[in-house]
Design a protein around this motif. Structure first.
Motif, mmCIF file in Angstrom:
data_model
loop_
_atom_site.group_PDB
_atom_site.id
_atom_site.type_symbol
_atom_site.label_atom_id
_atom_site.label_comp_id
_atom_site.label_asym_id
_atom_site.label_seq_id
_atom_site.Cartn_x
_atom_site.Cartn_y
_atom_site.Cartn_z
ATOM 1 N N VAL A 72 -0.781 2.264 -2.702
ATOM 2 C CA VAL A 72 -0.734 1.379 -3.872
ATOM 3 C C VAL A 72 -0.982 -0.042 -3.410
ATOM 4 O O VAL A 72 -0.447 -0.479 -2.383
ATOM 5 C CB VAL A 72 0.626 1.459 -4.589
ATOM 6 C CG1 VAL A 72 0.661 0.516 -5.790
ATOM 7 C CG2 VAL A 72 0.935 2.881 -5.022
ATOM 8 N N ALA A 73 -1.784 -0.783 -4.167
ATOM 9 C CA ALA A 73 -2.032 -2.194 -3.863
ATOM 10 C C ALA A 73 -1.506 -3.076 -4.982
ATOM 11 O O ALA A 73 -1.565 -2.717 -6.163
ATOM 12 C CB ALA A 73 -3.518 -2.448 -3.670
ATOM 13 N N ALA A 74 -0.980 -4.231 -4.584
ATOM 14 C CA ALA A 74 -0.570 -5.276 -5.517
ATOM 15 C C ALA A 74 -1.221 -6.573 -5.044
ATOM 16 O O ALA A 74 -0.615 -7.352 -4.301
ATOM 17 C CB ALA A 74 0.952 -5.414 -5.560
ATOM 18 N N PRO A 75 -2.477 -6.829 -5.427
ATOM 19 C CA PRO A 75 -3.184 -8.010 -4.916
ATOM 20 C C PRO A 75 -2.557 -9.333 -5.304
ATOM 21 O O PRO A 75 -2.800 -10.350 -4.646
ATOM 22 C CB PRO A 75 -4.581 -7.870 -5.531
ATOM 23 C CG PRO A 75 -4.697 -6.440 -5.918
ATOM 24 C CD PRO A 75 -3.317 -6.006 -6.282
ATOM 25 N N GLY A 76 -1.737 -9.343 -6.362
ATOM 26 C CA GLY A 76 -1.104 -10.588 -6.781
ATOM 27 C C GLY A 76 0.177 -10.909 -6.038
ATOM 28 O O GLY A 76 0.756 -11.988 -6.220
ATOM 29 N N GLU A 77 0.661 -9.983 -5.196
ATOM 30 C CA GLU A 77 1.913 -10.181 -4.460
ATOM 31 C C GLU A 77 1.879 -11.494 -3.680
ATOM 32 O O GLU A 77 0.886 -11.840 -3.037
ATOM 33 C CB GLU A 77 2.130 -9.008 -3.496
ATOM 34 C CG GLU A 77 3.381 -9.105 -2.640
ATOM 35 C CD GLU A 77 4.635 -8.617 -3.340
ATOM 36 O OE1 GLU A 77 5.728 -8.793 -2.787
ATOM 37 O OE2 GLU A 77 4.513 -8.051 -4.436
ATOM 38 N N ASN A 78 2.993 -12.230 -3.745
ATOM 39 C CA ASN A 78 3.138 -13.501 -3.011
ATOM 40 C C ASN A 78 1.983 -14.458 -3.294
ATOM 41 O O ASN A 78 1.270 -14.919 -2.391
ATOM 42 C CB ASN A 78 3.257 -13.245 -1.506
ATOM 43 C CG ASN A 78 4.519 -12.508 -1.140
ATOM 44 O OD1 ASN A 78 5.538 -12.601 -1.834
ATOM 45 N ND2 ASN A 78 4.469 -11.734 -0.070
ATOM 46 N N SER A 79 1.791 -14.714 -4.573
ATOM 47 C CA SER A 79 0.804 -15.711 -5.023
ATOM 48 C C SER A 79 -0.613 -15.405 -4.576
ATOM 49 O O SER A 79 -1.380 -16.304 -4.208
ATOM 50 C CB SER A 79 1.210 -17.114 -4.542
ATOM 51 O OG SER A 79 2.499 -17.461 -5.011
ATOM 52 N N GLY A 80 -0.970 -14.133 -4.618
ATOM 53 C CA GLY A 80 -2.333 -13.748 -4.302
ATOM 54 C C GLY A 80 -2.570 -13.338 -2.870
ATOM 55 O O GLY A 80 -3.713 -13.054 -2.495
ATOM 56 N N ASN A 81 -1.523 -13.295 -2.043
ATOM 57 C CA ASN A 81 -1.705 -12.751 -0.694
ATOM 58 C C ASN A 81 -2.057 -11.269 -0.759
ATOM 59 O O ASN A 81 -2.926 -10.789 -0.042
ATOM 60 C CB ASN A 81 -0.437 -12.923 0.144
ATOM 61 C CG ASN A 81 -0.303 -14.311 0.729
ATOM 62 O OD1 ASN A 81 -1.241 -15.095 0.703
ATOM 63 N ND2 ASN A 81 0.869 -14.618 1.252
ATOM 64 N N GLY A 82 -1.350 -10.549 -1.626
ATOM 65 C CA GLY A 82 -1.564 -9.118 -1.749
ATOM 66 C C GLY A 82 -0.736 -8.312 -0.776
ATOM 67 O O GLY A 82 -0.253 -8.831 0.239
#
Length: 475
Positions: free
Chosen positions: A425-435
């Motif tokens: 699973v990916a969350a590209p928005g994690e930590n202000s766009g770090n992912g």
């Protein structure tokens, strides 16, 4: 992040055909790779995660691609390769907003027993051609990926953003992988086998003509699968359209004579193929992230059953968060179906389905994101016993935060060789766009939340300057 695309409301027949260019005798391949994504030939499938917004050499948005090599223990940050246009042996130079990694695909193009990685840079300027786009093949080998060759654009004046969408499969049935390339134009180019490390001038090249939508959106997704069970790969082109402006999904049947159009369906934002009902034919899953359903607009997944004649014209099953048994509620802007993936998690011989709901609000966190996993069944997918995962699920590291977009990309493939597809699973928005990425193991009982692996850009050697959006694409 890419902006959400309009949902489909109707499907119309498209006109089009094949434009052959050249033909030569086929080249025999001695020992193709067992898996189309085993880049180092160790018998384990590998995972590709892009960070096409990454800084490279101080250039914002130049883009990077991370390959995590599979093993008996799964994925590890210590077993990976990062590829950019500043990597040794890779043609070109990392430049601002090239978007290297905006699209990726893989297959053993040169038949040496190692899968090769194909990377699109659709925003790369080619000489004076702004956003002409480029495609690069990075070659696999015993030590992993190294060295690369540029794929020549067959028609640079006919389109921009060459490499916007990619697919690799044997569409002709001759035993050699072919490469399909989409752009911002009305053509999808198919380059048939004949690739070598020194030349990507394929033996035969032809264009599938597809119309643009009224809003100018070109084909946005390519996928492959054996939809009719004849042993030859078929091509799915998603996001084409008509003058009405509504997106469509078009399927093409593979054959020695080339790809021919077989069906035009209501389109969406994502597509995947897999044999969900175990009948020997791949089914087509279309994720329509802004489908209205009952006027609520939370998104839906439509399944078109495969068969000897190809996929069904109408969906055999439609699933959304208003469907009984599906966790959550159908709410405007949830973006259910923005990503879909198939793979046999429980080892029962039927593919299971992962669905991203990337903009699901959890508590007060808008667009925190959720992933649903539905098991394959004789009728398609089961709507009971559905697994719902987010960063608040016991065993899943992290916390639900606004605009993380957990589930923006999902992937099901067996990376540890135990014959159970694992979930990435990916969350590209994690930590202000770090992912960030999460790896969850598959098992006979389904996806396990025990010993979940996590990866961020720092651990994988990707710059955190700006917003790299690690995991924007998974393959």
């Amino acid at each position: 992040m890419h902006s959400p695309r309009l949902a489909a409301a109707a499907a119309l027949l498209l006109a089009g055909g094949l434009v052959p260019l050249t033909a030569t005798a086929p080249q025999a391949y001695a020992a193709p790779a067992r898996y189309s994504d085993d880049f180092n030939g160790d018998g384990y499938r590998d995972v590709v995660a892009t960070a096409d917004g990454a800084y490279v050499g101080g250039r914002a948005g130049a883009g990077a691609v991370v390959v995590l090599y599979g093993s008996a223990k799964g994925l590890s940050a210590g077993r990976r390769t990062v590829v950019t246009q500043n990597s040794a042996g890779v043609p070109g130079t990392a430049e601002k907003n090239d978007g290297f990694g905006a699209a990726v695909a893989s297959g053993d193009l040169n038949g040496d027993g190692y899968a090769d990685l194909v990377v699109g840079s659709p925003r790369e300027d080619i000489g004076s051609d702004t956003d002409g786009g480029s495609v690069t093949v990075v070659w696999g080998g015993r030590s992993g990926l190294s060295g690369a060759t540029t794929v020549a654009d067959p028609a640079p004046t006919a389109h921009d953003r060459f490499g916007r969408a990619l697919a690799v499969a044997d569409f002709s049935g001759d035993g050699r992988p072919d490469l399909a390339v989409g752009s911002a134009g009305t053509d999808v180019w198919v380059l048939q086998g004949g690739f070598t490390r020194t030349s990507t001038a394929a033996a035969t090249r032809y264009a599938l003509k597809v119309p643009l939508r009224k809003d100018g959106v070109p084909p946005i997704t390519l996928a492959s699968g054996d939809l009719d069970g004849d042993g030859v790969a078929d091509l799915v082109v998603n996001g084409t359209g008509t003058t009405s402006g509504w997106p469509t999904t078009v399927t093409y049947r593979g054959a020695a004579s080339g790809l021919t159009r077989t069906a035009t369906l209501v389109g969406g934002d994502s597509v995947a193929t897999g044999d969900l009902n175990g009948d020997g034919c791949d089914d087509l899953v279309v994720g329509d992230a802004t489908a209205l359903n009952d006027g609520l607009g939370g998104g839906a997944v439509r399944i078109h059953r495969g068969g000897p004649a190809g996929v069904s014209a109408e969906p055999s099953q439609t699933v959304h968060q208003g469907t009984p048994g599906i966790p959550g509620a159908d709410e405007y802007g949830d973006y259910l179906g923005g990503s879909v993936a198939t793979g046999d998690v429980d080892g029962d011989g039927r593919a299971d389905l992962a669905v991203g709901v990337s903009d699901e609000k959890i508590g007060k966190a808008a667009a925190a994101g959720t992933v649903l996993v539905l098991r394959g069944a004789p009728g398609g997918v089961m709507t009971s016993g559905v697994l719902s995962l987010n960063q608040g699920t016991l065993g899943v590291p992290g916390s639900n935060e606004a605009v993380d977009r957990f589930g923006w990309a999902v992937l099901l493939k067996d990376v540890d060789g135990d014959r159970h597809a694992d979930l990435t699973v990916a969350a590209p928005g994690e930590n202000s766009g770090n992912g960030a990425l999460w790896q969850l193991r598959g098992a006979s009982g389904g996806i396990s939340t025990s010993k979940v692996g996590t990866f961020g850009p720092t651990s994988l050697g990707v710059s955190t300057s700006g917003a790299p959006y690690l995991g924007n694409v998974l393959r």
